[in-house]
Design a protein around this motif. Sequence first.
Motif, mmCIF file in Angstrom:
data_model
loop_
_atom_site.group_PDB
_atom_site.id
_atom_site.type_symbol
_atom_site.label_atom_id
_atom_site.label_comp_id
_atom_site.label_asym_id
_atom_site.label_seq_id
_atom_site.Cartn_x
_atom_site.Cartn_y
_atom_site.Cartn_z
ATOM 1 N N TYR A 36 0.991 -1.137 -0.171
ATOM 2 C CA TYR A 36 -0.062 0.037 -0.005
ATOM 3 C C TYR A 36 0.898 1.294 -0.103
ATOM 4 O O TYR A 36 2.078 1.279 0.642
ATOM 5 C CB TYR A 36 -0.806 -0.099 1.358
ATOM 6 C CG TYR A 36 -1.553 1.243 1.247
ATOM 7 C CD1 TYR A 36 -2.802 1.492 0.446
ATOM 8 C CD2 TYR A 36 -1.163 2.397 2.191
ATOM 9 C CE1 TYR A 36 -3.372 2.905 0.624
ATOM 10 C CE2 TYR A 36 -1.765 3.691 2.358
ATOM 11 C CZ TYR A 36 -2.801 3.745 1.369
ATOM 12 O OH TYR A 36 -3.531 5.039 1.706
ATOM 13 N N LYS A 37 0.547 2.199 -0.603
ATOM 14 C CA LYS A 37 1.146 3.583 -0.692
ATOM 15 C C LYS A 37 0.084 4.780 -0.527
ATOM 16 O O LYS A 37 -1.090 4.611 -1.047
ATOM 17 C CB LYS A 37 1.734 3.820 -2.002
ATOM 18 C CG LYS A 37 2.854 2.604 -2.423
ATOM 19 C CD LYS A 37 3.581 2.814 -3.692
ATOM 20 C CE LYS A 37 4.608 1.820 -4.282
ATOM 21 N NZ LYS A 37 4.987 2.226 -5.551
ATOM 22 N N ASP A 38 0.452 5.815 -0.028
ATOM 23 C CA ASP A 38 -0.444 6.776 0.030
ATOM 24 C C ASP A 38 -0.430 7.572 -1.155
ATOM 25 O O ASP A 38 0.519 7.347 -2.071
ATOM 26 C CB ASP A 38 -0.279 7.672 1.193
ATOM 27 C CG ASP A 38 1.307 8.241 1.605
ATOM 28 O OD1 ASP A 38 1.952 8.302 0.520
ATOM 29 O OD2 ASP A 38 1.744 8.554 2.539
ATOM 30 N N ALA A 39 -0.840 8.693 -1.323
ATOM 31 C CA ALA A 39 -0.680 9.800 -2.276
ATOM 32 C C ALA A 39 0.305 10.269 -2.891
ATOM 33 O O ALA A 39 0.712 10.574 -4.025
ATOM 34 C CB ALA A 39 -1.888 11.089 -2.328
ATOM 35 N N SER A 40 1.362 10.410 -1.929
ATOM 36 C CA SER A 40 2.844 10.715 -2.064
ATOM 37 C C SER A 40 3.650 9.455 -2.519
ATOM 38 O O SER A 40 4.756 9.719 -2.726
ATOM 39 C CB SER A 40 3.270 11.348 -0.602
ATOM 40 O OG SER A 40 3.442 10.453 0.418
ATOM 41 N N GLY A 41 3.076 8.264 -2.513
ATOM 42 C CA GLY A 41 3.744 7.296 -2.764
ATOM 43 C C GLY A 41 4.860 6.513 -1.725
ATOM 44 O O GLY A 41 5.604 5.630 -1.974
ATOM 45 N N TYR A 363 4.686 0.955 -15.123
ATOM 46 C CA TYR A 363 5.129 -0.093 -14.722
ATOM 47 C C TYR A 363 3.965 -1.092 -14.036
ATOM 48 O O TYR A 363 3.724 -0.578 -13.123
ATOM 49 C CB TYR A 363 6.643 0.038 -13.831
ATOM 50 C CG TYR A 363 7.554 0.453 -14.544
ATOM 51 C CD1 TYR A 363 8.622 -0.245 -15.015
ATOM 52 C CD2 TYR A 363 7.603 2.037 -14.989
ATOM 53 C CE1 TYR A 363 9.829 0.272 -15.973
ATOM 54 C CE2 TYR A 363 8.756 2.315 -15.882
ATOM 55 C CZ TYR A 363 9.780 1.483 -16.031
ATOM 56 O OH TYR A 363 10.905 1.838 -16.744
ATOM 57 N N MET A 364 3.846 -2.041 -14.802
ATOM 58 C CA MET A 364 2.838 -2.920 -14.443
ATOM 59 C C MET A 364 3.324 -4.370 -14.696
ATOM 60 O O MET A 364 4.254 -4.521 -15.431
ATOM 61 C CB MET A 364 1.373 -2.939 -14.605
ATOM 62 C CG MET A 364 1.302 -3.030 -16.311
ATOM 63 S SD MET A 364 -0.404 -2.741 -16.843
ATOM 64 C CE MET A 364 -0.563 -1.152 -16.755
ATOM 65 N N VAL A 365 2.930 -5.477 -13.892
ATOM 66 C CA VAL A 365 3.389 -6.824 -14.180
ATOM 67 C C VAL A 365 2.750 -7.323 -15.608
ATOM 68 O O VAL A 365 1.756 -6.652 -16.253
ATOM 69 C CB VAL A 365 2.667 -7.810 -13.178
ATOM 70 C CG1 VAL A 365 3.038 -9.146 -13.332
ATOM 71 C CG2 VAL A 365 3.093 -7.336 -11.807
ATOM 72 N N GLY A 366 3.312 -8.087 -16.332
ATOM 73 C CA GLY A 366 3.139 -8.374 -17.653
ATOM 74 C C GLY A 366 1.716 -8.877 -17.865
ATOM 75 O O GLY A 366 1.212 -8.827 -19.039
ATOM 76 N N ASP A 367 0.990 -9.433 -16.701
ATOM 77 C CA ASP A 367 -0.364 -10.004 -17.087
ATOM 78 C C ASP A 367 -1.266 -8.827 -17.080
ATOM 79 O O ASP A 367 -2.421 -9.100 -16.940
ATOM 80 C CB ASP A 367 -0.725 -11.236 -16.224
ATOM 81 C CG ASP A 367 -0.761 -10.778 -14.725
ATOM 82 O OD1 ASP A 367 -0.562 -9.411 -14.248
ATOM 83 O OD2 ASP A 367 -0.769 -11.616 -13.738
ATOM 84 N N SER A 368 -0.887 -7.630 -16.775
ATOM 85 C CA SER A 368 -1.620 -6.350 -16.794
ATOM 86 C C SER A 368 -2.318 -6.105 -15.261
ATOM 87 O O SER A 368 -3.407 -5.421 -14.980
ATOM 88 C CB SER A 368 -2.703 -6.247 -17.589
ATOM 89 O OG SER A 368 -3.775 -6.964 -17.487
ATOM 90 N N ARG A 369 -1.843 -6.760 -14.206
ATOM 91 C CA ARG A 369 -2.265 -6.472 -12.896
ATOM 92 C C ARG A 369 -1.493 -5.296 -12.506
ATOM 93 O O ARG A 369 -0.285 -4.976 -12.405
ATOM 94 C CB ARG A 369 -1.706 -7.717 -12.191
ATOM 95 C CG ARG A 369 -2.324 -7.607 -10.549
ATOM 96 C CD ARG A 369 -1.390 -8.217 -9.623
ATOM 97 N NE ARG A 369 -0.122 -7.266 -9.094
ATOM 98 C CZ ARG A 369 0.553 -7.420 -7.907
ATOM 99 N NH1 ARG A 369 0.523 -8.482 -7.295
ATOM 100 N NH2 ARG A 369 1.938 -6.744 -7.752
ATOM 101 N N ILE A 370 -2.305 -4.433 -11.924
ATOM 102 C CA ILE A 370 -1.874 -3.307 -11.140
ATOM 103 C C ILE A 370 -2.321 -2.916 -9.851
ATOM 104 O O ILE A 370 -3.137 -3.541 -9.382
ATOM 105 C CB ILE A 370 -2.557 -1.925 -12.061
ATOM 106 C CG1 ILE A 370 -4.155 -1.889 -11.736
ATOM 107 C CG2 ILE A 370 -2.126 -1.869 -13.299
ATOM 108 C CD1 ILE A 370 -4.670 -0.527 -12.198
ATOM 109 N N ASN A 371 -1.316 -2.257 -9.055
ATOM 110 C CA ASN A 371 -1.580 -1.915 -7.748
ATOM 111 C C ASN A 371 -2.491 -0.708 -7.551
ATOM 112 O O ASN A 371 -1.662 0.119 -7.871
ATOM 113 C CB ASN A 371 -0.409 -1.879 -6.915
ATOM 114 C CG ASN A 371 -0.541 -1.527 -5.555
ATOM 115 O OD1 ASN A 371 -1.605 -1.437 -4.839
ATOM 116 N ND2 ASN A 371 0.606 -1.215 -4.707
ATOM 117 N N ILE A 372 -3.653 -0.626 -7.433
ATOM 118 C CA ILE A 372 -4.553 0.607 -7.362
ATOM 119 C C ILE A 372 -3.860 1.606 -6.385
ATOM 120 O O ILE A 372 -3.836 3.001 -6.845
ATOM 121 C CB ILE A 372 -5.856 0.146 -6.776
ATOM 122 C CG1 ILE A 372 -6.769 -0.500 -8.132
ATOM 123 C CG2 ILE A 372 -6.562 1.412 -6.575
ATOM 124 C CD1 ILE A 372 -6.745 0.355 -9.329
ATOM 125 N N ALA A 373 -3.225 0.888 -5.346
ATOM 126 C CA ALA A 373 -2.662 2.092 -4.206
ATOM 127 C C ALA A 373 -1.384 2.895 -4.805
ATOM 128 O O ALA A 373 -0.720 3.660 -4.205
ATOM 129 C CB ALA A 373 -2.289 1.244 -3.042
#
Length: 392
Positions: A36-41, A363-373
């Motif tokens: 998890y990351k906040d708005a500032s990363g 930058y996302m994993v090759g299967d197009s999974r993204i971390n929304i956070a």
Amino acid sequence: MLSNLSQQPEDKILALMAQYRADPRDTKVDLGVGVYKDASGHTPIMRAVKAAEKRLWEEEQTKSYVALAGDPGFSDAMVSLVLGDAVARDAVAAAATPGGTGAVRQAFELIRMANPKARIFVPNPTWPNHLSILKYLGMETVTYRYFDSATGAVDFAGMQEDLAGLTAGDVVLLHGCCHNPTGANLTLPEWQAVIAVLNDKGAMPMIDIAYQGFGDGLDADAAATRLVAKSCPETLIAASCSKNFGIYRERTGILMAVSQGQTAVAQDNLNFLNRQNFSFPPDHGARLVTMILNDDALRADWQAELEEVRNGMLGLRESLADELRKLSGSDRFGFVAQHRGMFSRLGATPEQVAHMREHHGIYMVGDSRINIAGLNVKSVPILAKAMIDAGV
């Protein structure tokens, strides 16, 4: 002897992180790493955790070992958090582990001890480490359909067809909530249908619940796990505190074995496995979790901050879905707002993922999974534009 070792495959997410760090672009966006990351990363320390650490520093009198299964107070607190009053406490054996991954590993080893011929039915897709651990342990795996890339939803019909192949003694791995990597969850009626199949076939559920509180709330996210635990004769549950308490590096997890009449022997075997693999589990993170869950003020503050985190991710989901609706002129990405937890799978091809990385610094994993956070107000439009540009 060491010359007989072979090079192990590179971890794709760690390789992606290295690529991201080497990218000089100021507009680059990291959606790969699963924290998890906040708005500032930044991955912050939660307020209640900080307060509990200060109190622990002042009050702790020893660094001696805890019990093989960890502090009983931690087990009690976590069983209550995950299972509520779904089952009696004396029906649950529990042991602290180094993180949720440690709980998953111990669960697979417990299954192998109980039934070396057990087949593990694993959703396609699932967290890659599930399959890696099973392969390392030499356990037979069978994949079942779970995700429909065309709709962004659960392929429940395919799942039912594949689970029809279960036999007595098999184990079905299930994600308790906030499915990783897709973000697509079963509905409660679908869970009830899965339970019926499990009980009809004589198969045992194993639930990995790593994101309780990140989806629809603490109790809502645990509802499916509680339903399974009270409806099936036996259930294994691997739970993680990394995400909902933000204590990733403290490696705090727990394995629970729910049964009727087998609690003592299950507890004995959980203790044995801990002894063989690492002896005594780490206590610092577990102690903090116990303090927070047992203190009204700390718990209230923790739950309030967890709600801020959850609602923030829901807001990012809705913003991304809205932006994609504007740019595409369609609602084909509406599933992003329906998914829950940190992850979503966007349905992009590996070539489209590479295009977004090369031309837009996404930058996302090759299967197009993204971390929304990994998103924020500024990067949501960047991702949406990159997706449309890549032809997703």
